[in-house]
Design an enzyme around this catalytic site. Sequence first.
Site, PDB file in Angstrom:
ATOM      1  N   CYS A 191       0.833  -1.210   0.000  1.00  0.00           N
ATOM      2  CA  CYS A 191       0.000   0.000   0.000  1.00  0.00           C
ATOM      3  C   CYS A 191       0.863   1.254   0.000  1.00  0.00           C
ATOM      4  O   CYS A 191       0.476   2.290  -0.543  1.00  0.00           O
ATOM      5  CB  CYS A 191      -0.961   0.000   1.182  1.00  0.00           C
ATOM      6  N   HIS A 217      -1.500   1.672   7.451  1.00  0.00           N
ATOM      7  CA  HIS A 217      -2.000   1.481   6.087  1.00  0.00           C
ATOM      8  C   HIS A 217      -1.939   2.815   5.351  1.00  0.00           C
ATOM      9  O   HIS A 217      -2.248   3.867   5.910  1.00  0.00           O
ATOM     10  CB  HIS A 217      -3.441   0.965   6.114  1.00  0.00           C
TER      11      HIS A 217
END
Length: 716
Positions: A89, A675
């Site tokens: 990510c 994230h």
Amino acid sequence: MFNIDSQPVHVWDFSGQTNLILMNEWNRSHQDYCHSEQENLLEVQVYAMSDSLTFKIGGTSMNVDMSCGNFGRVSSMGLIGLENLGNTCFMNSSIQCLAHTTKLVDYFLGDYDSDINRTNPLGLNGELALAFGELLRSLWTNDRNTVAPHNFKAKIACFAPQFSGFNQHDSQELLAFLLDGLHEDLNQVKCKPYEEAKDASGRPDEEVADEYWRNHLARNDSVIVDTCHGQYKSTLTCPTCNKTSVTFDPFMYLSLPVPSMAKRTMTVTVFSTDGSREPFSYDVSVPKFGTLSDLVQALSAACSLGGDESLLITEVYNNCIIRYLEEPSDSVSLLRDGDKLAAYRLPKQYEKSSLVVFTHKHFAEHSGVDNFVTPQMKEFEAPLLASLPEAVNGLTLQEIYLKLLNPFRFSKIISSSTDCGRGDSDCAVYSMDAAGDCAVNLMDTTPSSSDGNVHSAQLEDGPERNQCNDNSCEVMEGPSETYCGEADVSDKEAQTEQFGFYLTNERDDVQRTKIEMNDLDLLEAKPNRLHVSVNWQHSASKQYDVSMLNNLPEIHKLEVIPKGTEDSVALHVCLEAFLKEEPLGPEDMWYCPCCKKHQQAMKKLDLWRLPEVLVIHLKRFSYTQFTRNKLETFVDFPISDLDLSSYITTENEQPYNHYRLYAISSHYGNMGGGHYTASIYQEGKGWHKFDDECVTPISEDNIKTAAAYVLFYRRE
């Protein structure tokens, strides 16, 4: 749109309504083409970057409408997600931000093959540029929903092994690698000339800055330089001779500190090093991610540190000093909630002198079998510390240690009715301070009894004792009695017998060497820190209040921030913190040509030349050998008008200092398992959130969060 020497051109119809595309030769003269009665169709690959394209082919005006309504699936162009290949990510977030930088998109969708520099030793043989161009093209088509960047990740891992595997990484670190790698792969300078930076020598800043910029462009020429490179002014000033050095350096992005308003309450116990006062624990408030300098400053104010004193802060573990916290720039985040700190007040003239550190053990009562009480050796938690004199022997070490124990000694109320043997006229009643010294003569304020004897009196702030005016009387353990004459000698002898002194190391885990009081040749050389272990006899424990030695408090827990009062700061405050003058770190000393040695110079940065695309990195993460921390501070950044005019120091007018935000790389969560996502603005389509494969619209009101990590601005 194309000249007659162009390469064969292809047209792709994204409407999905054309079933047949006729081919024809393009390599004919412009005149033949214009007068041809045949139908000539070109294959032109059109990307939806502009609202419309109008050009002429064979004298006929041709309009290509790029609006979403007329092109059906074209609305998906630029809104394609990237598959998460396993903790990628961070890579997806950076790629999406670069893939929506207009100038880079136009460049990589065009013909850039001739720009690739395959001989640059600093480049990656053009492979990174080719892989990035291929990936960007796949994101600007409409024939897929997501893209799996396997090939691009493989290229990244090949040239930057730190990004190989499937661990989480920093999106800004990858971004820096990509920008630098793409620049070197596309650098048009095949042979970089050597350009020596000349001294300013009193010349105007504008002249010197332009010279530095020309030298930079002579060695660096790429679309990355044209798009992302700016210039700042760096001024170094010697603190000794005030010599000033000015340079003008390029930058590709700005890494701004994030000042935090969050505070951390820390408990530190302060000890004297001369036995003049009792130890005391102070609760001080410091910035949550502040430095040891902040802690020393707050603690100095709390304990009313004198101008002729300094503080030495230590970390205590297992009854020993395990770390001396002497580097002002170290972060307080190195200190955990359960750590224990002890600070020592030192006279400034002894700040750099050798120290003696006493660790000690005493007898504590221990209940054994059948409730039978037996004494057991137990270590005191807090070491004591003092300056080490030039002449070191057993007697001096004993005297230093006994002096350090003065604040812990029990005070006695001594009845003066016991005749000292020298007559009432030779005795006086004194109040004793915490160090055991006579402080106040009570003879003038305490009435005598009818028999002429002075009775004991009690002050509000402590007990007193009867003591002869020639200071030859001492208080002894046991019934209240006054000893005069040679009693002080016997007391010192008793104290000597109550303590055993041993040479040891800082951990007190080696075979110890007993120190004899008559040992006049104790050390061959004076050490920086002398470690002495002291064993208390059972009788000594009864004479001292050792609660402060036995119970060193822990650092307090971090305070919970009430909801609605979260830490926040404006972007311009971060920028001002970046530009403010500050000293160089000890590891970045500057060599002063006047002093002929390295100096901890003062450094001041100023913005001088701004790029077309300004990348701002918010320094939320801090890394040390022991800890990793993330600042959750909310940074309030402008969206439509970032005005940097007031931060430009050049005297030449630069009207293009206003920027609009178009992309954000965000990090959610903590250091261990966060994230990354991206929020991106497209003209006519608004803001979208790119969360790996998922691309969804997002309101402009919701793009400002405490997760914002890297901001992308383009000049308006």
